[in-house]
Enzyme design. Sequence first.
Site, mmCIF file in Angstrom:
data_model
loop_
_atom_site.group_PDB
_atom_site.id
_atom_site.type_symbol
_atom_site.label_atom_id
_atom_site.label_comp_id
_atom_site.label_asym_id
_atom_site.label_seq_id
_atom_site.Cartn_x
_atom_site.Cartn_y
_atom_site.Cartn_z
ATOM 1 N N PRO A 139 0.813 -1.212 0.000
ATOM 2 C CA PRO A 139 0.000 0.000 0.000
ATOM 3 C C PRO A 139 0.847 1.263 0.000
ATOM 4 O O PRO A 139 1.696 1.440 0.873
ATOM 5 C CB PRO A 139 -0.803 -0.105 1.296
ATOM 6 C CG PRO A 139 -0.597 -1.482 1.812
ATOM 7 C CD PRO A 139 0.682 -1.955 1.257
ATOM 8 N N GLU A 140 0.627 2.089 -0.977
ATOM 9 C CA GLU A 140 1.240 3.412 -1.030
ATOM 10 C C GLU A 140 0.097 4.431 -0.914
ATOM 11 O O GLU A 140 -1.020 4.054 -0.602
ATOM 12 C CB GLU A 140 2.020 3.578 -2.353
ATOM 13 C CG GLU A 140 3.089 2.510 -2.530
ATOM 14 C CD GLU A 140 3.854 2.605 -3.847
ATOM 15 O OE1 GLU A 140 4.008 3.718 -4.364
ATOM 16 O OE2 GLU A 140 4.288 1.563 -4.346
#
Length: 268
Positions: free
Chosen positions: A2-3
């Site tokens: 997850p960014e």
Amino acid sequence: MPELPEVETIKNQLQQKIRNKTISKVEIVDYQKNFQGDPKNILGRIVEIKRRAKQLIFCLDNNYLFALHLKLTGQLVYSKKIPEKITKNTHVVFYFQDGSGLLFNDYRKFGFVKVMKTADLENYIKNQKLGPEPLELSFEQFQQLLQKKRKSRIKQTLMDQAFISGLGNIYAQEACYQAGILPIRTISSLSTKETERLYQAIKEILNSAIEYKGTSFDTIYVQLSGQPGRYDQFLKVYHQEACLKCKTKLKIVKLNGRSTYYCPGCQK
DNA sequence: CAATCGTCCTGCGGGC
DNA sequence: TGCCCGCAGGACGATT
């Protein structure tokens, strides 16, 4: 993985699904090391869910809040009726008063939850020394920031959370490709035109990835519903074979131990 | 000061 | 067939 776009997607969906729900019980399964603070302190109504960099902040009505980081393999999945959707990687279950719940899955256990008083959030964030949010950054501010990092290489700088916060390995290399810039170049070698292209590329890619609810690669990241994001179809270099524009086979190099893909034909 | 490496974990797949 | 190793890659701390 997850960014910013993945965490932003989850934040938006949490706001819709669990805001104003009251946590009645917190169950921690083989995650004691990753759960800091007393879970009893977060029994209360969730009034707001915020995002700062790649972290989520759950604000409660009892003067406590908790920060949550998904790190590499964290998932947040909403369940209308606990215990549906619980898996062997579910390490924290937040039970709500209405019978629904929120599952925190994390098969590599790098993620964490940190409970703190509302008043301590400011210091907590300050100590992380995070750079500005890329989507709230003007071109002039971006240029100014770059002045301090002239000797660093571009991709490392984009991934440096103290420089700007939210980009990770996928979007940093996608931004370099879209800007037509080699990830190993130094900041000082960038012309104004290239800096501008990089700035635009970051914004466009992040906004587009948010629009498509993030990138699910290896099905690790999922939306709150458990469904994958759909930005993977727009990836140009990350885990790709050949350049779509010039058909050249992409090169892979290691930068700070991270695989980095680029097109030797289109990126200068 | 920037880059690199080890660390936290787990599971998959390549190679022998 | 089975085992070891590398890889995945967010962030941090120690070292070069």
